[in-house]
Design a protein around this motif. Structure first.
Motif, mmCIF file in Angstrom:
data_model
loop_
_atom_site.group_PDB
_atom_site.id
_atom_site.type_symbol
_atom_site.label_atom_id
_atom_site.label_comp_id
_atom_site.label_asym_id
_atom_site.label_seq_id
_atom_site.Cartn_x
_atom_site.Cartn_y
_atom_site.Cartn_z
ATOM 1 N N LEU A 52 0.829 -1.214 0.000
ATOM 2 C CA LEU A 52 0.000 0.000 0.000
ATOM 3 C C LEU A 52 0.863 1.264 0.000
ATOM 4 O O LEU A 52 0.594 2.205 -0.748
ATOM 5 C CB LEU A 52 -0.914 0.000 1.224
ATOM 6 C CG LEU A 52 -2.015 -1.067 1.240
ATOM 7 C CD1 LEU A 52 -2.639 -1.177 2.625
ATOM 8 C CD2 LEU A 52 -3.082 -0.762 0.200
ATOM 9 N N GLU A 53 1.904 1.287 0.810
ATOM 10 C CA GLU A 53 2.778 2.457 0.895
ATOM 11 C C GLU A 53 3.569 2.676 -0.391
ATOM 12 O O GLU A 53 3.900 3.825 -0.725
ATOM 13 C CB GLU A 53 3.747 2.302 2.066
ATOM 14 C CG GLU A 53 3.077 2.405 3.428
ATOM 15 C CD GLU A 53 4.047 2.151 4.580
ATOM 16 O OE1 GLU A 53 3.727 2.555 5.712
ATOM 17 O OE2 GLU A 53 5.115 1.556 4.334
ATOM 18 N N SER A 54 3.861 1.608 -1.119
ATOM 19 C CA SER A 54 4.663 1.706 -2.348
ATOM 20 C C SER A 54 3.822 1.977 -3.588
ATOM 21 O O SER A 54 4.372 2.244 -4.658
ATOM 22 C CB SER A 54 5.459 0.408 -2.555
ATOM 23 O OG SER A 54 6.276 0.124 -1.449
ATOM 24 N N SER A 55 2.516 1.901 -3.428
ATOM 25 C CA SER A 55 1.629 2.064 -4.580
ATOM 26 C C SER A 55 1.636 3.499 -5.113
ATOM 27 O O SER A 55 1.788 4.459 -4.357
ATOM 28 C CB SER A 55 0.203 1.671 -4.196
ATOM 29 O OG SER A 55 -0.686 1.871 -5.262
ATOM 30 N N LYS A 56 1.450 3.633 -6.413
ATOM 31 C CA LYS A 56 1.310 4.947 -7.039
ATOM 32 C C LYS A 56 -0.139 5.417 -7.001
ATOM 33 O O LYS A 56 -0.433 6.569 -7.337
ATOM 34 C CB LYS A 56 1.806 4.891 -8.483
ATOM 35 C CG LYS A 56 3.306 4.614 -8.617
ATOM 36 C CD LYS A 56 3.739 4.614 -10.073
ATOM 37 C CE LYS A 56 5.244 4.371 -10.201
ATOM 38 N NZ LYS A 56 5.679 4.366 -11.629
#
Length: 298
Positions: A52-56
Motif C-alpha cells: 500500500l505504501e509503495s503504490s502509485k
C-alpha cells in the motif's frame, strides 16, 4: 552511488514490471496474492502495508492512514480500484480489513502511548497520587508507608524521597506500566523486586522499570514492534497489548540480569544495551510473539 541508483530507479522499475507480469499471469492483484498467499499476522500485514505504501495509486496509499471506522470503506474502495470481485475472491475483503485494522491500530496505539508519556506526574492530582500509593501497597503489602515523602520509596527502587521526580522522562506511562505489572502479575512483580534487592546483583527496581518503559516506547516509535503486535493482536493493537509487552520486558530483563551476573550496577548501561539488542533480534523473527511465560522455578 550504485546502491542509491538501484534503490531509487531500478528497484521501482523492476517492481512495476514484476507486478504487471504476476497480475496477468495469476489474474490477481498484489494485495490479493498477499492476502491469499500468507497466513494472518505479520507475514501478511507487513507485506500488505509495504504494498500500500509503495503504490502509485492515491486510494491505496491513503489506506494506511485510515481511521478504524473507515477501514471497511477503504477496503471497498481498494476492491473497486483493483477490480476485485467479491464473488470470485470472497475472502479478500475480510483479510484486507484485518490488515488495515492492524496497520491503523498500530498508529493509533502509538498516539495513545505518546499522549500518556507526555502527561507529567502531578502530585496535586488525586488519581496520580492514588496510583503511586497503590504501587507501594501492591509491592510492599506488609509494610506501611510512613508518609508520602519518605526514604522508604528507595525500598522499591526510587531514587529520592519523592518518586515524582523519577517520572519526568516517561511521565504517567512509566507509572502506569509499573502498576499494570504489579496488578496483573503481582507474585511475579514481587519476585522481581526481591531479586533487585540482592546484595551483589541488586538494581533499582522502579528506576529500571521506567527505563524499560523507555525501551519499549522507543521500539514502538521506530516500528520495530509491528511484527509482535501483528502476530498477537488479531485486529487492532490496544493499550493493554502495550502494557502486556512491558510486563514481558520487565520479567525477561530481570532473568537476563541475574543470568549475566554483572559485576555491579555501574555496568547497567552496557547490559541494558545488550538486552536491547537481544529484544531487537527477537522482533526481527517473522513469527515473533513476546508473551510473558512465568518459569515454574522462582
Amino acid at each position: 552511488m550504485f546502491d542509491y541508483i538501484w534503490q531509487h530507479l531500478f528497484t521501482p522499475f523492476l517492481r512495476f514490471w514484476f507486478k504487471w507480469f504476476l497480475r496477468h499471469f495469476t489474474g490477481k492483484c498484489e494485495l490479493q496474492r498477499i492476502c491469499g498467499g500468507y497466513r494472518p499476522g505479520a507475514a501478511r500485514t507487513l507485506r500488505a502495508e509495504y504494498s500500500l505504501e509503495s503504490s502509485k495509486n492515491k486510494v491505496l496509499r491513503a489506506a494506511v492512514s485510515a481511521e478504524e471506522d473507515k477501514v471497511e470503506e477503504c477496503a471497498m474502495a481498494i476492491m473497486k480500484e483493483k477490480k476485485v470481485s467479491s464473488q470470485k475472491d470472497p475472502a479478500f475483503k475480510t483479510s484486507l480489513q484485518v490488515c488495515l485494522m492492524q496497520i491503523s491500530g498500530y498508529k493509533i496505539l502509538y498516539g495513545s502511548v505518546e499522549e500518556l508519556r507526555k502527561q507529567p506526574f502531578d502530585c496535586e492530582n488525586n488519581s496520580h497520587e492514588t496510583m503511586l500509593l497503590r504501587l507501594w501497597d501492591l509491592l510492599m503489602p506488609s509494610t506501611k508507608l510512613e508518609s508520602r515523602i519518605t526514604k522508604q520509596w528507595g525500598d522499591i527502587g526510587f531514587q529520592g524521597d519523592d518518586p515524582k521526580t523519577d517520572f519526568r522522562g516517561m511521565g504517567m506511562l512509566g507509572l502506569t506500566n509499573l502498576i499494570f505489572f504489579s496488578e496483573k502479575y503481582t507474585d511475579v512483580a514481587r519476585q522481581v523486586l526481591s531479586h533487585s534487592g540482592h546484595p551483589k546483583l541488586g538494581y533499582s527496581y522502579a528506576i529500571v522499570g521506567i527505563n524499560l518503559t523507555e525501551m519499549v516506547f522507543s521500539l514502538l516509535r521506530s516500528g520495530a514492534l509491528k511484527p509482535h503486535f501483528y502476530n498477537t493482536a488479531f485486529q487492532s493493537p490496544k493499550m493493554e497489548h502495550f502494557h502486556q509487552l512491558y510486563c514481558y520486558f520487565a520479567y525477561e530483563f530481570d532473568k537476563f540480569w541475574v543470568e549475566e551476573k554483572p559485576e555491579s550496577i555501574m555496568e547497567f548501561n552496557r547490559y541494558r544495551e545488550k538486552f536491547h539488542e537481544k529484544m531487537k533480534g527477537l522482533l526481527q523473527q517473522p513469527d515473533v510473539s513476546l508473551c510473558l511465560t512465568v518459569d515454574s522455578k522462582p
